[in-house]
Design an enzyme around this catalytic site. Structure first.
Site, short mmCIF file in Angstrom:
data_model
loop_
_atom_site.label_atom_id
_atom_site.label_comp_id
_atom_site.label_asym_id
_atom_site.label_seq_id
_atom_site.Cartn_x
_atom_site.Cartn_y
_atom_site.Cartn_z
N PRO A 11 0.80 -1.22 0.00
CA PRO A 11 0.00 0.00 0.00
C PRO A 11 0.83 1.28 0.00
CG PRO A 11 -0.14 -1.13 2.11
CD PRO A 11 0.52 -2.08 1.16
N ASN A 12 0.34 2.25 -0.74
CA ASN A 12 0.90 3.60 -0.86
C ASN A 12 2.16 3.66 -1.70
OD1 ASN A 12 -1.08 4.96 0.80
ND2 ASN A 12 -0.18 3.84 2.52
N ARG A 19 5.42 10.78 -2.55
CA ARG A 19 5.18 10.42 -1.15
C ARG A 19 6.47 10.54 -0.35
NH1 ARG A 19 4.81 4.31 1.18
NH2 ARG A 19 4.24 4.90 3.29
N TYR A 24 11.61 8.11 0.82
CA TYR A 24 11.42 7.05 -0.18
C TYR A 24 12.01 7.38 -1.55
CZ TYR A 24 8.19 5.40 3.40
OH TYR A 24 7.64 4.97 4.59
N ASN A 75 7.83 -5.80 -1.15
CA ASN A 75 7.83 -4.70 -0.20
C ASN A 75 6.39 -4.58 0.31
OD1 ASN A 75 7.83 -2.39 1.29
ND2 ASN A 75 8.98 -1.16 -0.19
N ALA A 78 3.28 -0.89 4.76
CA ALA A 78 2.78 -0.88 6.14
C ALA A 78 2.33 -2.27 6.60
CB ALA A 78 1.64 0.12 6.27
N HIS A 81 4.26 -4.65 9.10
CA HIS A 81 4.20 -4.54 10.55
C HIS A 81 2.90 -5.08 11.14
CE1 HIS A 81 7.48 -1.98 9.38
NE2 HIS A 81 6.66 -1.14 8.77
N ASP A 88 1.34 -15.67 6.44
CA ASP A 88 0.86 -17.04 6.21
C ASP A 88 0.90 -17.39 4.72
OD1 ASP A 88 0.45 -17.40 8.89
OD2 ASP A 88 -1.73 -17.16 8.82
N GLU A 99 12.44 -9.85 1.22
CA GLU A 99 11.66 -8.72 1.77
C GLU A 99 12.48 -7.46 1.58
OE1 GLU A 99 10.83 -9.11 5.96
OE2 GLU A 99 10.29 -7.00 6.14
N HIS A 101 12.68 -3.03 1.79
CA HIS A 101 12.17 -1.72 2.21
C HIS A 101 13.09 -0.66 1.65
CE1 HIS A 101 9.40 -3.74 4.80
NE2 HIS A 101 10.40 -4.51 5.19
N LEU A 102 12.49 0.40 1.15
CA LEU A 102 13.28 1.51 0.63
C LEU A 102 14.05 2.18 1.77
CD1 LEU A 102 10.35 2.74 -1.54
CD2 LEU A 102 12.60 2.26 -2.51
N SER A 103 13.35 2.40 2.89
CA SER A 103 13.97 3.06 4.03
C SER A 103 14.52 2.01 4.99
CB SER A 103 12.93 3.93 4.74
OG SER A 103 11.89 3.12 5.26
N ARG A 108 13.76 4.09 12.17
CA ARG A 108 12.54 4.90 12.18
C ARG A 108 11.71 4.63 13.45
NH1 ARG A 108 9.72 4.59 6.55
NH2 ARG A 108 8.63 6.34 7.52
N ARG A 112 7.85 0.45 13.42
CA ARG A 112 8.35 -0.08 12.14
C ARG A 112 9.51 -1.07 12.35
NH1 ARG A 112 5.86 3.31 8.25
NH2 ARG A 112 5.52 5.36 9.15
C1 DQA Z 1 8.42 0.78 3.71
C2 DQA Z 1 8.54 0.98 5.23
C3 DQA Z 1 7.18 0.82 5.90
O1 DQA Z 1 7.31 1.01 7.31
C4 DQA Z 1 6.20 1.84 5.36
O2 DQA Z 1 4.92 1.65 5.93
C5 DQA Z 1 6.13 1.85 3.89
C6 DQA Z 1 7.36 1.67 3.11
C7 DQA Z 1 9.75 1.07 2.98
O3 DQA Z 1 9.85 0.69 1.81
O4 DQA Z 1 10.66 1.69 3.54
O5 DQA Z 1 5.09 2.08 3.30
O6 DQA Z 1 8.10 -0.59 3.47
#
Ligand code: DQA
Length: 146
Positions: A11-12, A19, A24, A75, A78, A81, A88, A99, A101-103, A108, A112
């Site tokens: 999501p997002n 964003r 990011y 990725n 959110a 978490h 599952d 897995e 994550h950009l950040s 953080r 997270r």
């Molecule tokens: C994220 C880190 C997550 O905590 C956050 O909710 C995201 C992006 C990242 O790519 O750093 O939406 O997965």
């Protein structure tokens, strides 16, 4: 035959580029996907990408990946978490899962710091921005011993 790699964005992440660019980066999701497809092509992968803002859609996509893809890069954004359902679904797979994550989620907010997937994936890459996705493809070459 090219190896097939599925990339799932949670999501997002469709809002990448606008964003929170300080966290990011400024690349759009289309640019991230185009870079992955180009890098994947160079190293013999067919990369398919998928983004959804809905947990159930992500679960279904993971279920459908069984016996179709050679590896999954995800990725979960959110849902990292919160989602036992995505955890599952990953347990249904017997392919390498990276897995990403950009950040750097560990630098953080404390909510997270916990990934519900981290102990069921092959490995995690966090904090390298868009480059992390390319690292994930290179990691898969190594994991699959290509
Ligand atoms: C994220 C880190 C997550 O905590 C956050 O909710 C995201 C992006 C990242 O790519 O750093 O939406 O997965």
């Amino acid at each position: 035959m090219k190896h097939k790699i599925l990339v799932i964005h949670g999501p997002n992440l469709n809002m990448l580029g606008t964003r929170e660019p300080e966290k990011y980066g400024t690349s759009t999701l289309d640019e991230v996907n185009a870079n992955m497809e180009a890098h994947g092509n160079k190293i013999g992968f067919e990369v398919q990408t998928f983004q959804s803002n809905h947990e159930g859609n992500i679960v279904e996509k993971i279920q459908q990946a069984r016996e179709v893809f050679d590896a999954l890069i995800i990725n979960p954004a959110a849902y990292t978490h919160t989602s036992i359902a995505i955890r599952d679904a990953i347990l249904l797979l017997d392919i390498p899962v990276v897995e990403i994550h950009l950040s750097n989620i560990y630098k953080r907010e404390s909510f997270r710091h916990k990934s519900l997937l981290c102990d069921v994936v092959t490995g995690q890459i966090a904090g390298f921005g868009m480059y992390g996705y390319l690292m994930a493809l290179d990691a898969i070459v190594n994991i699959l011993q290509l």
